[in-house]
Enzyme design. Structure first.
Site, short mmCIF file in Angstrom:
data_model
loop_
_atom_site.label_atom_id
_atom_site.label_comp_id
_atom_site.label_asym_id
_atom_site.label_seq_id
_atom_site.Cartn_x
_atom_site.Cartn_y
_atom_site.Cartn_z
CB SER A 119 -1.00 0.07 1.01
OG SER A 119 -2.21 0.82 0.97
CD GLU A 217 -2.57 -3.12 -3.93
OE1 GLU A 217 -3.58 -3.46 -3.65
OE2 GLU A 217 -2.05 -2.42 -3.34
CG HIS A 279 -5.26 -2.58 -0.16
ND1 HIS A 279 -4.38 -2.09 -1.12
CD2 HIS A 279 -5.21 -1.88 0.75
CE1 HIS A 279 -3.89 -1.03 -0.87
NE2 HIS A 279 -4.06 -0.90 0.21
#
Length: 309
Positions: A119, A217, A279
Site C-alpha cells: 500500500s 493494485e 488489499h
C-alpha cells in the site's frame, strides 16, 4: 543510485530472528498491533517494536506521529546489526513525507535485510530498490485488520520468509482473468497504483518500468481516478518497455476491468488481472526486485531464484 537490474536479495529468516516493527505511514491501533505480534511470536520470531509506532501526530490524525519520529524508527531498525528484518505495521499515508529524512548513505552501509509491507509502503519499496539496490517483499502487514485471521496470507508469507525455495512459483490465488495472453520475463516491480503515480517527478525515483513485470493494485478508488493514475504514468513514459502487467486486488473499487484493458491492453504484452496480491483477503507475498516469468494463461509467476537467500 543502483541499477534496478542488480538488486540484492536479503537472507531468509529462521526461528529466533529479531524483527523490527515500524510505522512509516498511518496511525497503528494498539489492539491490532498486539494481535499481529502474537502471530510473529507464534512463528518463533522475536518482534521489536519501534519507539514511535504507537505515536499519533498532534495535528494530522492520519499520521503515526511526526515525520522525524517515523523516519528515525525505520533508519534505526535498518541500521541495527541485531535486527534481521523490518516489517511495516500498516500503510495509510505518510511514507513519502519522510523518505528524504532518511540517511540513505548510512542505510547503504548496513547489511541488507527483509523489508515487508504494501500500500503506502510502495514509496519505500521504490526507494529501497533505487537508492539501496535491495529487493523487498510486497506482502501482508503486522497490524492490518485481517492479518491475524487470514490463514492463506499468513501461510504464503511464512513460506516466503522461512522456506523461499518452496514458493518459486507463485500461482494466482483466485480466479485470475487473462486480459492479454502471453508469456513474458522481467524484474518484478510496482505496488500501489496511486503511489506510483504520486512518485513521478520526486527525487531519485525509477525512470521507467522498462523490462519489468509491473505489479499494480489499489483500494477504494473510483474508476476515473484509476484512469487518471494509469494515464499519468503512461503519458510520463513510465510504462514504456514494460514486459508485462500483473494486476492484484481492486478492493472497494468500482469495476475496472474494461478500463485496464483500455489503458494497458494495447502494448502487446501479457496482462493478467485478479492475481491475488494487495488489499484483498488471502493476499500473496510478491518479491519486488526478483526476476520472474509471467504466464498469463496459467496465472503463474515463476521466480528465477528464491525471493530470499
Amino acid at each position: 543510485m543502483t541499477s534496478p537490474e542488480s538488486l540484492v536479495r536479503p537472507a531468509r529468516l529462521a526461528p529466533g530472528a529479531r524483527v523490527a516493527v515500524v510505522a512509516p505511514s498511518g496511525p497503528v491501533p494498539e489492539e491490532r498491533l498486539a494481535a499481529g505480534l502474537d502471530v510473529l511470536r507464534g512463528w518463533g520470531l522475536e518482534p521489536v517494536v519501534g519507539a514511535h509506532v504507537l505515536d499519533s501526530h498532534p495535528e494530522f490524525d492520519y499520521l503515526a506521529g511526526s515525520d522525524a519520529g517515523r523516519a528515525a524508527d525505520l533508519q534505526a531498525a535498518w541500521c541495527d546489526p541485531g535486527v534481521d528484518a523490518v516489517f511495516c505495521a500498516r500503510g495509510g499515508y505518510g511514507a513519502q513525507r519522510m523518505v528524504e529524512l532518511l540517511d540513505w548513505e548510512a542505510m547503504r552501509a548496513a547489511r541488507p535485510k527483509v523489508f515487508l509491507g504494501f500500500s503506502d509502503i510502495t514509496a519505500l519499496h521504490e526507494a529501497f530498490a533505487v537508492r539501496l539496490g535491495v529487493s523487498t517483499l510486497h506482502g501482508p502487514m503486522v497490524a492490518a485488520a485481517n492479518f491475524p485471521t487470514d490463514d492463506r496470507a499468513q501461510k504464503h508469507l511464512w513460506a516466503t520468509l522461512f522456506e523461499p525455495e518452496s514458493v518459486r512459483t507463485i500461482a494466482a490465488s483466485g480466479d485470475h482473468r487473462v486480459l492479454v495472453p502471453g508469456v513474458a520475463e522481467g524484474l518484478l516491480l510496482g505496488g500501489c497504483l496511486s503511489l506510483l503515480a504520486a512518485e513521478l517527478g520526486a527525487p531519485a525515483v525509477r525512470a521507467s518500468a522498462r523490462g519489468g513485470l509491473v505489479c499494480l493494485e489499489d483500494v477504494g478508488e473510483e474508476t476515473y481516478r484509476i484512469d487518471r493514475y494509469l494515464t499519468q504514468l503512461a503519458r510520463a513514459g513510465w510504462f514504456d518497455g514494460a514486459a508485462g502487467f500483473v494486476l492484484g486486488s481492486w478492493a472497494e473499487c468500482e469495476p475496472v476491468r474494461g478500463l485496464l484493458v483500455d489503458r494497458l491492453g494495447g502494448g502487446g504484452v501479457p496482462v493478467v488481472d485478479d492475481f491475488g496480491f494487495g488489499h484483498g483477503a488471502g493476499s500473496l507475498t510478491v518479491p519486488l526486485g526478483v526476476r520472474a516469468v509471467l504466464d498469463a494463461e496459467s496465472g503463474t509467476l515463476t521466480l528465477a531464484e528464491p525471493a530470499l537467500r
